[in-house]
Design an enzyme around this catalytic site. Structure first.
Site, PDB file in Angstrom:
ATOM      1  N   HIS A   1       0.970  -1.196  -0.017  1.00 49.26           N
ATOM      2  CA  HIS A   1       0.052   0.102  -0.038  1.00 49.26           C
ATOM      3  C   HIS A   1       0.759   1.121  -0.116  1.00 49.26           C
ATOM      4  CE1 HIS A   1      -3.123   2.860   1.518  1.00 49.26           C
ATOM      5  NE2 HIS A   1      -3.814   2.089   0.827  1.00 49.26           N
TER       6      HIS A   1
ATOM      7  N   ILE B   1       1.925   4.597   1.423  1.00 51.80           N
ATOM      8  CA  ILE B   1       0.947   5.475   2.141  1.00 51.80           C
ATOM      9  C   ILE B   1       0.174   4.610   3.231  1.00 51.80           C
ATOM     10  CG2 ILE B   1      -1.274   6.878   2.024  1.00 51.80           C
ATOM     11  CD1 ILE B   1      -0.285   7.546  -1.057  1.00 51.80           C
TER      12      ILE B   1
ATOM     13  N   GLY C   1      -5.888   4.587   5.377  1.00 57.28           N
ATOM     14  CA  GLY C   1      -6.718   5.320   6.410  1.00 57.28           C
ATOM     15  C   GLY C   1      -7.392   4.422   7.433  1.00 57.28           C
ATOM     16  N   VAL C   2      -7.906   3.238   6.946  1.00 53.68           N
ATOM     17  CA  VAL C   2      -8.430   2.429   8.245  1.00 53.68           C
ATOM     18  C   VAL C   2      -7.587   2.087   9.338  1.00 53.68           C
ATOM     19  CG1 VAL C   2     -10.163   1.571   6.625  1.00 53.68           C
ATOM     20  CG2 VAL C   2      -7.795   0.341   6.961  1.00 53.68           C
TER      21      VAL C   2
ATOM     22  N   GLU D   1      -8.119   2.859  13.183  1.00 57.24           N
ATOM     23  CA  GLU D   1      -7.776   1.907  13.961  1.00 57.24           C
ATOM     24  C   GLU D   1      -6.678   2.311  15.125  1.00 57.24           C
ATOM     25  OE1 GLU D   1      -7.257  -1.626  16.259  1.00 57.24           O
ATOM     26  OE2 GLU D   1      -8.861  -1.139  15.026  1.00 57.24           O
TER      27      GLU D   1
END
Length: 172
Positions: free
Chosen positions: A65, A71, A74-75, A79
């Protein structure tokens, strides 16, 4: 849920200045590669927490990723917000070794700027509502003083012995 004004101590409550990784291990069940909190800078009981996550190129998610342009997903930032909130809440649970703090919802998640290797996330989470077994938390993750992501998360305290899968979902 109960409004925090009814359950939160006076705003002048003393803050714990710091929490090191060993203290975090004693409270959160997460471990590498899924522990996303490295240090706590400030903890005001039942009110707020400020935590740090050092983002390094050795994070396993950077392999995919994105190759060539790493990067942080976002999840995983959300978290990290939830883990910081869980850390805050679990400090108040005397039998925390028998319990898990699980996600029950994510609202208003916004991603403002990419988080890349070398960044340090400053995660600030505030309690908006809290009762014995559930909470609503607002969190923001900053890089260099600028908001990278923000979200409202809800969570619930459940017994570790409750099992897993569909049976557990019915309890949430």
């Amino acid at each position: 849920m109960m409004d925090t004004a009814q359950t939160t101590p006076d705003a002048s409550a003393p803050a714990k200045a710091a929490m090191e990784i060993g203290d975090i291990f004693n409270i959160l069940p997460h471990r590498y590669p899924f522990l996303l909190i490295d240090r706590v800078l400030e903890l005001v009981h039942m009110k707020r927490i400020v935590a740090l996550k050092n983002v390094t190129i050795t994070e396993p998610f950077f392999q995919g990723h994105f190759p060539g342009k790493p990067i942080m997903p976002g999840v995983l930032i959300v978290e990290a917000i939830a883990q910081a909130g869980g850390l805050l809440l679990l400090t108040e649970v005397p039998n925390r070794d028998e319990m898990l703090m699980v996600f029950t919802g994510i609202e208003k998640a916004r991603f403002r700027r990419p988080v890349v290797p070398g960044d340090q996330l400053r995660i600030e989470v505030e309690v908006r509502a809290w009762r014995v077994t559930a909470a609503r938390l607002e969190g923001k993750a900053y890089v260099d003083g600028k908001v990278a992501a923000e979200a409202t998360v809800t969570c619930r305290l459940v017994p570790r012995s409750a099992g897993s899968g569909a049976a557990e979902e019915e309890n949430l």
